[in-house]
Design an enzyme around this catalytic site. Structure first.
Site, PDB file in Angstrom:
ATOM      1  N   ARG A  93      -6.995   0.427  -7.176  1.00 52.12           N
ATOM      2  CA  ARG A  93      -7.165   1.511  -6.196  1.00 52.12           C
ATOM      3  C   ARG A  93      -7.231   2.853  -6.957  1.00 52.12           C
ATOM      4  O   ARG A  93      -6.316   3.172  -7.705  1.00 52.12           O
ATOM      5  CB  ARG A  93      -6.018   1.505  -5.180  1.00 52.12           C
ATOM      6  CG  ARG A  93      -5.958   0.178  -4.414  1.00 52.12           C
ATOM      7  CD  ARG A  93      -5.289   0.282  -3.086  1.00 52.12           C
ATOM      8  NE  ARG A  93      -5.952   1.186  -2.175  1.00 52.12           N
ATOM      9  CZ  ARG A  93      -5.371   1.679  -1.079  1.00 52.12           C
ATOM     10  NH1 ARG A  93      -4.116   1.359  -0.800  1.00 52.12           N
ATOM     11  NH2 ARG A  93      -6.018   2.501  -0.281  1.00 52.12           N
ATOM     12  N   GLN A 125      -2.858   2.510   9.979  1.00 52.40           N
ATOM     13  CA  GLN A 125      -1.517   2.503   9.364  1.00 52.40           C
ATOM     14  C   GLN A 125      -0.478   3.183  10.257  1.00 52.40           C
ATOM     15  O   GLN A 125       0.692   2.847  10.204  1.00 52.40           O
ATOM     16  CB  GLN A 125      -1.542   3.213   7.998  1.00 52.40           C
ATOM     17  CG  GLN A 125      -2.239   2.444   6.896  1.00 52.40           C
ATOM     18  CD  GLN A 125      -3.679   2.863   6.734  1.00 52.40           C
ATOM     19  OE1 GLN A 125      -4.340   3.255   7.698  1.00 52.40           O
ATOM     20  NE2 GLN A 125      -4.196   2.769   5.522  1.00 52.40           N
ATOM     21  N   ARG A 134       0.864  -1.185   0.000  1.00 55.49           N
ATOM     22  CA  ARG A 134       0.000   0.000   0.000  1.00 55.49           C
ATOM     23  C   ARG A 134       0.897   1.231   0.000  1.00 55.49           C
ATOM     24  O   ARG A 134       2.113   1.125   0.068  1.00 55.49           O
ATOM     25  CB  ARG A 134      -0.949  -0.034   1.218  1.00 55.49           C
ATOM     26  CG  ARG A 134      -0.236  -0.518   2.469  1.00 55.49           C
ATOM     27  CD  ARG A 134      -0.759   0.062   3.695  1.00 55.49           C
ATOM     28  NE  ARG A 134      -0.629   1.501   3.695  1.00 55.49           N
ATOM     29  CZ  ARG A 134       0.517   2.134   3.880  1.00 55.49           C
ATOM     30  NH1 ARG A 134       1.645   1.478   4.085  1.00 55.49           N
ATOM     31  NH2 ARG A 134       0.551   3.451   3.857  1.00 55.49           N
ATOM     32  N   GLY A 135       0.269   2.409  -0.054  1.00 61.93           N
ATOM     33  CA  GLY A 135       1.056   3.648  -0.148  1.00 61.93           C
ATOM     34  C   GLY A 135       1.244   3.968  -1.622  1.00 61.93           C
ATOM     35  O   GLY A 135       1.610   3.093  -2.425  1.00 61.93           O
ATOM     36  N   ALA A 136       1.009   5.244  -1.968  1.00 62.42           N
ATOM     37  CA  ALA A 136       0.975   5.628  -3.389  1.00 62.42           C
ATOM     38  C   ALA A 136       2.223   5.206  -4.172  1.00 62.42           C
ATOM     39  O   ALA A 136       2.115   4.547  -5.216  1.00 62.42           O
ATOM     40  CB  ALA A 136       0.731   7.135  -3.489  1.00 62.42           C
ATOM     41  N   ASP A 191      -1.353  11.080  -1.831  1.00 65.85           N
ATOM     42  CA  ASP A 191      -1.680  10.094  -2.866  1.00 65.85           C
ATOM     43  C   ASP A 191      -1.922  10.745  -4.218  1.00 65.85           C
ATOM     44  O   ASP A 191      -1.838  10.093  -5.251  1.00 65.85           O
ATOM     45  CB  ASP A 191      -2.907   9.286  -2.450  1.00 65.85           C
ATOM     46  CG  ASP A 191      -2.579   8.471  -1.214  1.00 65.85           C
ATOM     47  OD1 ASP A 191      -2.623   9.035  -0.109  1.00 65.85           O
ATOM     48  OD2 ASP A 191      -2.218   7.296  -1.369  1.00 65.85           O
TER      49      ASP A 191
HETATM   50  O1  MRU Z   1      -4.606   3.487   1.865  1.00 64.84           O
HETATM   51  P1  MRU Z   1      -3.103   3.531   1.923  1.00 64.84           P
HETATM   52  O2  MRU Z   1      -2.550   2.991   3.197  1.00 64.84           O
HETATM   53  O3  MRU Z   1      -2.479   2.958   0.683  1.00 64.84           O
HETATM   54  O4  MRU Z   1      -2.850   5.084   1.878  1.00 64.84           O
HETATM   55  C1  MRU Z   1      -1.583   5.664   1.881  1.00 64.84           C
HETATM   56  C2  MRU Z   1      -1.713   7.023   2.407  1.00 64.84           C
HETATM   57  O5  MRU Z   1      -2.743   7.643   2.343  1.00 64.84           O
HETATM   58  C3  MRU Z   1      -0.622   7.615   3.104  1.00 64.84           C
HETATM   59  O6  MRU Z   1      -1.157   8.562   3.968  1.00 64.84           O
HETATM   60  C4  MRU Z   1       0.435   8.287   2.376  1.00 64.84           C
HETATM   61  O7  MRU Z   1       0.580   9.542   2.873  1.00 64.84           O
HETATM   62  C5  MRU Z   1       0.472   8.437   0.950  1.00 64.84           C
HETATM   63  S1  MRU Z   1       1.638   7.293   0.355  1.00 64.84           S
HETATM   64  C6  MRU Z   1       3.237   7.918   0.637  1.00 64.84           C
END
Ligand code: MRU
Length: 372
Positions: free
Chosen positions: A96, A209, A54-56, A250
């Protein structure tokens, strides 16, 4: 970064089998460190959709490796390579919707593969591209840290060496990227330079998270931190127990509006009210140059209401899920929100820090010639 003293990235090619991509399966953290093998497109799709990764930035890189795995499968099943790429891109893109890095990474693969003449050439090129994107992400995150560090150093000098208190939301650490993280990179670099720091880690309901991933990262590296309930941030800011707020993103629009994990907007409002600098750290791969503003344009992922109605924890050696809400109370689970540029002190990218505005972003990325 380190896990039990050993350096790991979040995704890599199996050292003995190039047909397998290995990931850290984040669903088990912080209780168990599990490495998962991915050898098909469908496994990669599931790993993104169900948040093993997960994470952008990381989901973009995982998608890029997914194209490589899809081409390996196409070769063994003698399928058409061009059709394979298109349907794999489609499947991966649907996993996603909010993080733009996913679409960006797939576009990089499409462009890289456009001039290949055989499936063997495509397999080689897609692997090379995925590896390149992963290495590039590491470098970008490291540079984001170099710029964030300057800000931490300024606050530390002003506080004459007293601990710099940073509040974070969600996990935009190395687990959300390939290494270093976005908002955490400067924190790691400050700690390694022995600057006294302490991080308030928002738990980040509903998937926690912060409590499970950011806290685990920091405890592995020895960064002083304290987990707080999401609702504590405003109180800490009012009492000046926070010097800086650092979050990730994201998707960032041309105007500097930021989509990030649900709850980010509330932290930005509290920071504004208490006059505390609120910074958003992200690689340029998170900027959606096609989008003018965030509130109306950024698609917000809606996830299962069960993530709100239930909570997971470690009981008797395994992860268990328990119900929190009355069985007939419905729940609603938007996974992201949009923080308008007006609430953001600065955007931290690999090229430096910009005001949250179109002019600010264009100063850092002058090659983006946007017409109005
Ligand atoms: O739903 P996730 O856990 O994939 O979301 C990730 C995020 O929203 C994080 O807050 C993050 O800031 C972005 S990814 C570096």
């Amino acid at each position: 970064m380190k896990v039990n003293g050993k350096h790991y990235r979040t995704i890599w090619v199996h050292p003995e089998n190039p047909g397998v991509i290995q990931i850290i399966d984040q669903r088990h953290l912080p209780h168990q460190f599990v490495i998962e093998d991915l050898s098909t497109l469908d496994q990669t799709v599931t790993s993104i959709k169900d948040m093993h990764v997960r994470g952008a930035p990381l989901i973009g890189i995982a998608a890029a490796y997914g194209i490589y795995l899809a081409l390996l499968e196409a070769k063994s099943k003698q399928q058409d390579s061009k059709k394979t790429i298109e349907s794999a891109c489609q499947k991966l893109k649907e996993t996603r919707p909010t993080a733009v890095n996913l679409a960006w990474a797939l576009e990089c693969q499409r462009n890289a593969l456009a001039h290949c003449h055989s499936i063997e050439e495509m397999i080689g090129k897609s692997l090379e591209t995925a590896r390149h994107l992963a290495n590039q992400d590491v470098e970008m995150c490291k540079q984001i840290g170099v710029h964030s560090l300057k800000m931490i150093e300024e606050v530390s000098a002003r506080k004459k060496g007293l601990s710099v208190n940073i509040l974070t939301h969600c996990n935009a650490g190395w687990l959300a990227c390939v290494d270093w993280g976005t908002k955490t990179s400067g924190i790691y670099q400050a700690f390694d330079k022995k600057i006294p720091i302490h991080v308030w880690v928002d738990e980040t309901r509903p998937r926690n998270q912060g409590a499970s991933l950011t806290a685990w990262e920091f405890s592995q590296h020895g960064i002083p931190h304290t987990v707080v309930a999401d609702n504590a941030g405003g109180h800490l800011m009012q009492r000046k127990m926070v010097d800086l707020v650092f979050v990730g993103s994201d998707r960032v629009t041309q105007a500097g509006d930021v989509a990030n994990k649900i709850g980010t907007y509330l932290k930005a409002l509290a920071a504004k009210a208490s006059d505390i600098p609120f910074y958003v750290a992200f690689p340029s791969t998170t900027i959606d140059w096609t989008m003018k503003e965030g509130l109306r344009e950024i698609p917000i992922e809606e996830r299962s209401p069960d993530e709100v109605s239930y909570i997971e924890g470690f009981v008797d050696g395994s992860i268990k899920k328990v119900r929190l809400t009355p069985p007939n109370s419905p729940a609603f689970n938007p996974a992201f929100d949009v923080t308008p540029a007006s609430l953001i002190t600065g955007l931290i990218t690999e090229r430096g820090i910009a005001p949250a505005s179109k002019e600010g972003l264009l100063k850092l990325f002058p090659e983006k010639n946007l017409d109005d």
